[in-house]
Design a protein around this motif. Structure first.
Motif, PDB file in Angstrom:
ATOM      1  N   VAL A   1       0.849  -1.180   0.000  1.00 50.88           N
ATOM      2  CA  VAL A   1       0.000   0.000   0.000  1.00 50.88           C
ATOM      3  C   VAL A   1       0.897   1.245   0.000  1.00 50.88           C
ATOM      4  O   VAL A   1       1.841   1.308   0.769  1.00 50.88           O
ATOM      5  CB  VAL A   1      -0.961   0.012   1.208  1.00 50.88           C
ATOM      6  N   PRO A   2       0.637   2.191  -0.882  1.00 49.51           N
ATOM      7  CA  PRO A   2      -0.311   2.144  -1.989  1.00 49.51           C
ATOM      8  C   PRO A   2       0.103   1.107  -3.030  1.00 49.51           C
ATOM      9  O   PRO A   2       1.268   0.705  -3.060  1.00 49.51           O
ATOM     10  CB  PRO A   2      -0.262   3.571  -2.558  1.00 49.51           C
ATOM     11  N   PRO A   3      -0.816   0.698  -3.875  1.00 52.87           N
ATOM     12  CA  PRO A   3      -0.511  -0.404  -4.784  1.00 52.87           C
ATOM     13  C   PRO A   3       0.521  -0.025  -5.836  1.00 52.87           C
ATOM     14  O   PRO A   3       0.543   1.105  -6.316  1.00 52.87           O
ATOM     15  CB  PRO A   3      -1.865  -0.690  -5.428  1.00 52.87           C
ATOM     16  N   ARG A   4       1.375  -0.957  -6.145  1.00 53.37           N
ATOM     17  CA  ARG A   4       2.340  -0.787  -7.243  1.00 53.37           C
ATOM     18  C   ARG A   4       2.157  -1.946  -8.198  1.00 53.37           C
ATOM     19  O   ARG A   4       1.980  -3.083  -7.767  1.00 53.37           O
ATOM     20  CB  ARG A   4       3.775  -0.811  -6.705  1.00 53.37           C
ATOM     21  N   ASP A   5       2.222  -1.639  -9.464  1.00 48.56           N
ATOM     22  CA  ASP A   5       1.966  -2.662 -10.467  1.00 48.56           C
ATOM     23  C   ASP A   5       3.270  -3.343 -10.857  1.00 48.56           C
ATOM     24  O   ASP A   5       4.101  -2.771 -11.544  1.00 48.56           O
ATOM     25  CB  ASP A   5       1.301  -2.031 -11.700  1.00 48.56           C
ATOM     26  N   PHE A   6       3.451  -4.566 -10.364  1.00 50.48           N
ATOM     27  CA  PHE A   6       4.619  -5.355 -10.752  1.00 50.48           C
ATOM     28  C   PHE A   6       4.279  -6.323 -11.882  1.00 50.48           C
ATOM     29  O   PHE A   6       5.058  -7.212 -12.197  1.00 50.48           O
ATOM     30  CB  PHE A   6       5.156  -6.130  -9.548  1.00 50.48           C
ATOM     31  N   GLY A   7       3.106  -6.164 -12.434  1.00 50.04           N
ATOM     32  CA  GLY A   7       2.725  -7.013 -13.541  1.00 50.04           C
ATOM     33  C   GLY A   7       2.106  -8.325 -13.133  1.00 50.04           C
ATOM     34  O   GLY A   7       1.671  -9.096 -13.985  1.00 50.04           O
ATOM     35  N   ALA A   8       2.067  -8.579 -11.838  1.00 53.57           N
ATOM     36  CA  ALA A   8       1.507  -9.844 -11.380  1.00 53.57           C
ATOM     37  C   ALA A   8       0.046  -9.655 -10.984  1.00 53.57           C
ATOM     38  O   ALA A   8      -0.402  -8.538 -10.730  1.00 53.57           O
ATOM     39  CB  ALA A   8       2.307 -10.355 -10.183  1.00 53.57           C
ATOM     40  N   ARG A   9      -0.672 -10.746 -10.959  1.00 53.95           N
ATOM     41  CA  ARG A   9      -2.045 -10.687 -10.488  1.00 53.95           C
ATOM     42  C   ARG A   9      -2.037 -10.337  -9.006  1.00 53.95           C
ATOM     43  O   ARG A   9      -1.193 -10.774  -8.255  1.00 53.95           O
ATOM     44  CB  ARG A   9      -2.737 -12.022 -10.686  1.00 53.95           C
ATOM     45  N   GLY A  10      -3.001  -9.535  -8.594  1.00 50.66           N
ATOM     46  CA  GLY A  10      -3.079  -9.162  -7.187  1.00 50.66           C
ATOM     47  C   GLY A  10      -4.481  -9.321  -6.655  1.00 50.66           C
ATOM     48  O   GLY A  10      -5.426  -9.556  -7.418  1.00 50.66           O
ATOM     49  N   GLU A  11      -4.583  -9.186  -5.366  1.00 52.38           N
ATOM     50  CA  GLU A  11      -5.879  -9.325  -4.712  1.00 52.38           C
ATOM     51  C   GLU A  11      -6.036  -8.173  -3.732  1.00 52.38           C
ATOM     52  O   GLU A  11      -5.135  -7.895  -2.925  1.00 52.38           O
ATOM     53  CB  GLU A  11      -5.930 -10.658  -3.957  1.00 52.38           C
ATOM     54  N   TRP A  12      -7.140  -7.457  -3.818  1.00 56.15           N
ATOM     55  CA  TRP A  12      -7.382  -6.334  -2.928  1.00 56.15           C
ATOM     56  C   TRP A  12      -7.805  -6.840  -1.553  1.00 56.15           C
ATOM     57  O   TRP A  12      -8.621  -7.750  -1.444  1.00 56.15           O
ATOM     58  CB  TRP A  12      -8.485  -5.429  -3.487  1.00 56.15           C
TER      59      TRP A  12
END
Lengths: 143, 337
Positions: free
Chosen positions: A52-63
């Motif tokens: 948090v805050p979210p960073r996009d590493f290209g992997a699937r994520g879950e909130w």
């Protein structure tokens, strides 16, 4: 008026130049900021960490919902924030693995708070989907 | 196979109250003299400046660095990126002699530090992040985690003030070690094909994007490879400042290096703390000399002595473990008047 007016005759005006622009907050940022409008602080579970805050590493994520409890990591005065009524702080929200830069109220003098101090999340009455919609306050004893 | 690259001359000037454009020209001349070269021998000029300061001007003002009529590459982001780009020019065979010139008037930040604009526009900037506060928060975490002590930071701050040749005090009430010390500077480095001088063995993993290995395109792997070298350099810099760095503890990372990267030895970094401590109380002079530091002979001897440097694991700074602060440590070290 003659053509060779002196400098003292020159008209001086203040021009307010602004360059507003629109920019997408991105796939993750949009979800995160929109949740703030609903007074929800979200972390993104990516791999073995909740970020948090979210960073996009290209992997699937879950909130995942995080808070409202939190832990103080560090803080520093910031006179320009809230007219001096807030500090800037690094805060690890319960349920998250990374520290978040956020406002800490009220402004605390040097040495007044220790690393590990328990904090609680507070939301503005009318959140607008911004990082200024929330802040942290020292938690009451026993919370 | 890439062409070997070496530093054969360099010069720099740090201080204030001098014309930076003139200092750039002087540094270029001094670096060329140290390399026993003339400007006519230079195939390409690389100019650089911080993107937060003079970066936008290093292209249009390349003339002061000898760029007129020559192959020119402007890298308006950082000196490290420019160095990597210059090395690539030589390694790829596009040039035999390259001069890298960089400059910046850091004293502009004494009037107004605009680096807050570099903060993340969605998360950090709205909160009110600025460079000094973010540095303070990071420093406090390092102290709280036992990586550094306040005394280490104070020594480092004093060394940096010395390096800035006695810059004036910062805003009132801030601890001296947190005061920013802005100064102006110019630097020129001559790179050449061959083995003479200080051989460039690696451009640093941070700049790997310029020349990624064909089988390793994952930036996460580059970072993992760089960490031992970064720790090494940080330790050297702190040792020079009279401070120490404890071995960092293993941390979880969301980025995992590929097996091919993990099995490789850490890269050797060319960047070294090359500053010379100034005598206490020395003030910048308007006639501060250009320090021409790299001749072929001195560089060769320095390269030889570096080869005998003990491995990072045996460095003395690694033994100077820092006592760890605990949760009782204050989280704020800044005192305002």
């Amino acid at each position: 008026m003659t053509a060779d007016s002196s400098a003292s005759d020159a008209e001086v005006r203040v021009l307010d130049v602004r360059a507003p622009f629109r920019h997408s907050a991105g796939r993750l940022g949009s979800e995160f900021l929109q949740a703030l409008r609903e007074r929800r602080l979200l972390g993104l579970r990516a791999g073995d960490q909740v970020i948090v805050p979210p960073r996009d590493f290209g992997a699937r994520g879950e909130w995942v919902a995080i808070g409202p409890g939190a832990r103080l990591e560090a803080y520093a005065p910031a006179d320009w924030v809230d007219g001096g009524g807030s500090c800037l702080a690094l805060v690890t929200v319960d349920g998250a693995d990374t520290a978040l830069l956020a406002r800490l109220r009220p402004a605390a003098p040097a040495g007044a708070l220790a690393k590990g101090t328990r904090l609680t999340l507070q939301f503005a009455d009318k959140p607008r989907g911004s990082m200024t919609d929330f802040w942290f306050e020292p938690a009451e004893a026993g919370t | 196979m890439t062409v070997p690259v070496a530093i054969v001359g360099s010069a720099d000037r740090i201080g204030r109250d001098f014309a930076v454009d003139a200092a750039v020209s002087q540094c270029v001349s001094a670096a060329l003299a140290a390399a026993l070269l003339a400007l006519a021998d230079i195939d390409a000029v690389v100019t650089t400046g911080s993107d937060a300061l003079d970066g936008g001007m290093v292209g249009v003002r390349a003339g002061i660095a000898g760029g007129y009529g020559r192959e020119l590459l402007s890298v308006p982001s950082s000196g490290g990126h420019a160095f990597a780009a210059a090395v690539s020019l030589v390694q790829s065979g596009q040039a035999r002699n390259v001069i890298v010139a960089g400059w910046g008037e850091g004293t502009k930040f004494a009037l107004r530090d605009g680096r807050g604009l570099q903060a993340d526009p969605f998360y950090a900037r709205p909160v009110g992040a600025d460079a000094a506060t973010m540095a303070a928060l990071q420093a406090q975490r390092l102290v709280a985690d036992g990586v550094l002590t306040v005394e280490d930071l104070a020594a480092y701050g004093a060394a940096m003030r010395c390096r800035a040749e006695g810059a004036g005090a910062g805003a009132g009430g801030i601890e001296p070690w947190l005061q920013t010390q802005w100064t102006d500077g110019a630097c020129a480095i001559v790179l050449q094909t061959g083995e003479a001088g200080v051989r460039v063995t690696d451009i640093g993993t941070s700049f790997r994007g310029y020349t990624p290995p064909a089988d390793d395109l994952d930036p996460g792997g580059w970072i993992s490879m760089a960490m031992p070298g970064m720790e090494n350099i940080a330790g050297e810099a702190l040792t020079s400042a009279g401070a120490a760095l404890a071995r960092s503890r293993p941390r979880r990372s969301p980025i995992t290096a590929p097996k091919s990267s993990r099995s490789r030895p850490p890269p050797t970094m060319i960047s070294r703390a090359r500053w010379r401590p100034m005598p206490a109380g020395r003030r910048a002079s308007t006639a501060a000399p250009i320090s021409r530091t790299a001749t072929r002979r001195s560089l060769a001897s320095r390269s030889t002595s570096r080869a005998r440097t003990p491995s990072p694991s045996s460095r003395s700074w690694s033994r100077a473990a820092i006592s760890s602060s605990t949760t009782s440590a204050p989280a704020c070290w800044i005192a305002r008047a």
